[in-house]
Scaffold this motif. Structure first.
Motif, PDB file in Angstrom:
ATOM      1  N   VAL A 144      26.030 -22.959 -35.355  1.00  0.00           N
ATOM      2  CA  VAL A 144      27.156 -22.914 -34.426  1.00  0.00           C
ATOM      3  C   VAL A 144      27.104 -24.194 -33.608  1.00  0.00           C
ATOM      4  O   VAL A 144      26.094 -24.485 -32.964  1.00  0.00           O
ATOM      5  N   ASN A 145      28.166 -24.958 -33.705  1.00  0.00           N
ATOM      6  CA  ASN A 145      28.250 -26.249 -33.001  1.00  0.00           C
ATOM      7  C   ASN A 145      27.046 -27.143 -33.299  1.00  0.00           C
ATOM      8  O   ASN A 145      26.481 -27.777 -32.419  1.00  0.00           O
ATOM      9  N   GLY A 146      26.638 -27.139 -34.574  1.00  0.00           N
ATOM     10  CA  GLY A 146      25.582 -28.036 -35.022  1.00  0.00           C
ATOM     11  C   GLY A 146      24.165 -27.551 -34.830  1.00  0.00           C
ATOM     12  O   GLY A 146      23.222 -28.243 -35.192  1.00  0.00           O
ATOM     13  N   THR A 147      23.990 -26.342 -34.299  1.00  0.00           N
ATOM     14  CA  THR A 147      22.653 -25.812 -34.060  1.00  0.00           C
ATOM     15  C   THR A 147      22.461 -24.524 -34.847  1.00  0.00           C
ATOM     16  O   THR A 147      23.273 -23.597 -34.721  1.00  0.00           O
ATOM     17  N   GLN A 148      21.393 -24.454 -35.645  1.00  0.00           N
ATOM     18  CA  GLN A 148      21.103 -23.244 -36.392  1.00  0.00           C
ATOM     19  C   GLN A 148      20.835 -22.096 -35.429  1.00  0.00           C
ATOM     20  O   GLN A 148      20.155 -22.273 -34.416  1.00  0.00           O
ATOM     21  N   VAL A 149      21.382 -20.920 -35.748  1.00  0.00           N
ATOM     22  CA  VAL A 149      21.239 -19.764 -34.874  1.00  0.00           C
ATOM     23  C   VAL A 149      20.480 -18.641 -35.572  1.00  0.00           C
ATOM     24  O   VAL A 149      20.432 -18.568 -36.799  1.00  0.00           O
ATOM     25  N   ASP A 150      19.907 -17.769 -34.778  1.00  0.00           N
ATOM     26  CA  ASP A 150      19.199 -16.590 -35.251  1.00  0.00           C
ATOM     27  C   ASP A 150      20.212 -15.455 -35.370  1.00  0.00           C
ATOM     28  O   ASP A 150      20.763 -15.004 -34.356  1.00  0.00           O
ATOM     29  N   LEU A 151      20.431 -14.993 -36.602  1.00  0.00           N
ATOM     30  CA  LEU A 151      21.425 -13.946 -36.822  1.00  0.00           C
ATOM     31  C   LEU A 151      20.984 -12.590 -36.284  1.00  0.00           C
ATOM     32  O   LEU A 151      21.775 -11.661 -36.246  1.00  0.00           O
ATOM     33  N   GLY A 152      19.750 -12.488 -35.843  1.00  0.00           N
ATOM     34  CA  GLY A 152      19.273 -11.259 -35.226  1.00  0.00           C
ATOM     35  C   GLY A 152      19.662 -11.153 -33.765  1.00  0.00           C
ATOM     36  O   GLY A 152      19.488 -10.116 -33.141  1.00  0.00           O
ATOM     37  N   LYS A 153      20.194 -12.228 -33.214  1.00  0.00           N
ATOM     38  CA  LYS A 153      20.602 -12.246 -31.808  1.00  0.00           C
ATOM     39  C   LYS A 153      22.107 -12.063 -31.687  1.00  0.00           C
ATOM     40  O   LYS A 153      22.863 -12.397 -32.587  1.00  0.00           O
ATOM     41  N   ASP A 154      22.530 -11.541 -30.551  1.00  0.00           N
ATOM     42  CA  ASP A 154      23.943 -11.322 -30.262  1.00  0.00           C
ATOM     43  C   ASP A 154      24.532 -12.631 -29.733  1.00  0.00           C
ATOM     44  O   ASP A 154      24.251 -13.021 -28.600  1.00  0.00           O
ATOM     45  N   ILE A 155      25.320 -13.297 -30.550  1.00  0.00           N
ATOM     46  CA  ILE A 155      25.830 -14.623 -30.207  1.00  0.00           C
ATOM     47  C   ILE A 155      27.329 -14.559 -29.963  1.00  0.00           C
ATOM     48  O   ILE A 155      28.093 -14.195 -30.855  1.00  0.00           O
ATOM     49  N   SER A 156      27.737 -14.896 -28.743  1.00  0.00           N
ATOM     50  CA  SER A 156      29.161 -14.961 -28.407  1.00  0.00           C
ATOM     51  C   SER A 156      29.694 -16.334 -28.782  1.00  0.00           C
ATOM     52  O   SER A 156      29.017 -17.341 -28.601  1.00  0.00           O
ATOM     53  N   LEU A 157      30.916 -16.354 -29.283  1.00  0.00           N
ATOM     54  CA  LEU A 157      31.555 -17.615 -29.655  1.00  0.00           C
ATOM     55  C   LEU A 157      32.542 -18.034 -28.581  1.00  0.00           C
ATOM     56  O   LEU A 157      33.126 -17.197 -27.892  1.00  0.00           O
ATOM     57  N   GLU A 158      32.709 -19.328 -28.450  1.00  0.00           N
ATOM     58  CA  GLU A 158      33.664 -19.880 -27.500  1.00  0.00           C
ATOM     59  C   GLU A 158      34.789 -20.558 -28.258  1.00  0.00           C
ATOM     60  O   GLU A 158      34.614 -21.000 -29.396  1.00  0.00           O
ATOM     61  N   THR A 159      35.933 -20.685 -27.631  1.00  0.00           N
ATOM     62  CA  THR A 159      37.061 -21.322 -28.282  1.00  0.00           C
ATOM     63  C   THR A 159      36.683 -22.737 -28.723  1.00  0.00           C
ATOM     64  O   THR A 159      35.957 -23.445 -28.033  1.00  0.00           O
ATOM     65  N   GLY A 160      37.129 -23.094 -29.908  1.00  0.00           N
ATOM     66  CA  GLY A 160      36.845 -24.410 -30.455  1.00  0.00           C
ATOM     67  C   GLY A 160      35.509 -24.524 -31.162  1.00  0.00           C
ATOM     68  O   GLY A 160      35.151 -25.593 -31.647  1.00  0.00           O
ATOM     69  N   ALA A 161      34.762 -23.424 -31.228  1.00  0.00           N
ATOM     70  CA  ALA A 161      33.446 -23.464 -31.879  1.00  0.00           C
ATOM     71  C   ALA A 161      33.584 -23.808 -33.358  1.00  0.00           C
ATOM     72  O   ALA A 161      34.575 -23.468 -34.006  1.00  0.00           O
ATOM     73  N   GLU A 162      32.560 -24.469 -33.882  1.00  0.00           N
ATOM     74  CA  GLU A 162      32.468 -24.754 -35.317  1.00  0.00           C
ATOM     75  C   GLU A 162      31.300 -23.950 -35.859  1.00  0.00           C
ATOM     76  O   GLU A 162      30.177 -24.052 -35.364  1.00  0.00           O
ATOM     77  N   VAL A 163      31.581 -23.131 -36.866  1.00  0.00           N
ATOM     78  CA  VAL A 163      30.573 -22.280 -37.484  1.00  0.00           C
ATOM     79  C   VAL A 163      30.423 -22.721 -38.927  1.00  0.00           C
ATOM     80  O   VAL A 163      31.395 -22.745 -39.679  1.00  0.00           O
ATOM     81  N   ILE A 164      29.207 -23.082 -39.306  1.00  0.00           N
ATOM     82  CA  ILE A 164      28.926 -23.514 -40.670  1.00  0.00           C
ATOM     83  C   ILE A 164      28.073 -22.440 -41.342  1.00  0.00           C
ATOM     84  O   ILE A 164      27.032 -22.040 -40.802  1.00  0.00           O
ATOM     85  N   LEU A 165      28.525 -21.980 -42.498  1.00  0.00           N
ATOM     86  CA  LEU A 165      27.786 -20.979 -43.276  1.00  0.00           C
ATOM     87  C   LEU A 165      27.172 -21.688 -44.477  1.00  0.00           C
ATOM     88  O   LEU A 165      27.875 -22.314 -45.271  1.00  0.00           O
ATOM     89  N   ILE A 166      25.859 -21.569 -44.596  1.00  0.00           N
ATOM     90  CA  ILE A 166      25.123 -22.288 -45.628  1.00  0.00           C
ATOM     91  C   ILE A 166      24.351 -21.272 -46.471  1.00  0.00           C
ATOM     92  O   ILE A 166      23.560 -20.477 -45.944  1.00  0.00           O
ATOM     93  N   THR A 167      24.570 -21.299 -47.776  1.00  0.00           N
ATOM     94  CA  THR A 167      23.815 -20.445 -48.686  1.00  0.00           C
ATOM     95  C   THR A 167      22.645 -21.242 -49.236  1.00  0.00           C
ATOM     96  O   THR A 167      22.678 -22.468 -49.256  1.00  0.00           O
ATOM     97  N   PRO A 168      21.609 -20.546 -49.678  1.00  0.00           N
ATOM     98  CA  PRO A 168      20.435 -21.272 -50.189  1.00  0.00           C
ATOM     99  C   PRO A 168      20.776 -22.067 -51.442  1.00  0.00           C
ATOM    100  O   PRO A 168      21.616 -21.668 -52.240  1.00  0.00           O
ATOM    101  N   MET A 169      20.100 -23.187 -51.587  1.00  0.00           N
ATOM    102  CA  MET A 169      20.279 -24.033 -52.749  1.00  0.00           C
ATOM    103  C   MET A 169      19.202 -23.654 -53.767  1.00  0.00           C
ATOM    104  O   MET A 169      18.106 -23.258 -53.410  1.00  0.00           O
ATOM    105  N   SER A 170      19.547 -23.797 -55.042  1.00  0.00           N
ATOM    106  CA  SER A 170      18.547 -23.560 -56.081  1.00  0.00           C
ATOM    107  C   SER A 170      18.710 -24.619 -57.156  1.00  0.00           C
ATOM    108  O   SER A 170      19.698 -25.336 -57.198  1.00  0.00           O
ATOM    109  N   GLY A 171      17.757 -24.681 -57.999  1.00  0.00           N
ATOM    110  CA  GLY A 171      17.810 -25.659 -59.083  1.00  0.00           C
ATOM    111  C   GLY A 171      16.560 -26.512 -59.086  1.00  0.00           C
ATOM    112  O   GLY A 171      15.654 -26.331 -58.287  1.00  0.00           O
ATOM    113  N   GLY A 172      16.544 -27.466 -59.977  1.00  0.00           N
ATOM    114  CA  GLY A 172      15.325 -28.244 -60.093  1.00  0.00           C
ATOM    115  C   GLY A 172      15.507 -29.688 -60.077  1.00  0.00           C
ATOM    116  O   GLY A 172      16.283 -30.433 -59.779  1.00  0.00           O
TER     117      GLY A 172
END
Length: 92
Positions: free
Chosen positions: A64-92
């Motif tokens: 959220v806004n460039g900082t990784q967050v702990d999904l176990g915590k209750d995080i409120s969002l503010e207007t204009g926030a940027e949320v990046i969702l990243i899935t794990p990478m795999s391969g060799g």
């Protein structure tokens, strides 16, 4: 309020886009946003975001806004926030 979402790899493919802006209610929490977005994009997207119990998938990384967050915590969002969702990478 408007939130910008950015998706990587499998999430971008499942959503059919790598970025979108969504309108949410003031005081929306991150987990509520994830539930809403997962519902909008269907099961192929949702499997990377939420477990069958409706909890965030443990392999999902969220920034959220460039900082990784702990999904176990209750995080409120503010207007204009940027949320990046990243899935794990795999391969060799």
């Amino acid at each position: 309020m408007k939130i910008t979402l950015r998706y990587t790899s499998q999430l971008a493919t499942a959503a059919g886009r790598s970025e979108e802006t969504v309108e949410v209610s003031d005081g929306t929490h991150l987990v509520d946003l994830l539930e809403s977005v997962a519902g909008n994009h269907g099961s192929e997207f949702s499997k990377f975001v939420l477990s069958d119990e409706g909890n965030p998938v443990t392999t999902l990384v969220v920034a959220v806004n460039g900082t990784q967050v702990d999904l176990g915590k209750d995080i409120s969002l503010e207007t204009g926030a940027e949320v990046i969702l990243i899935t794990p990478m795999s391969g060799g």
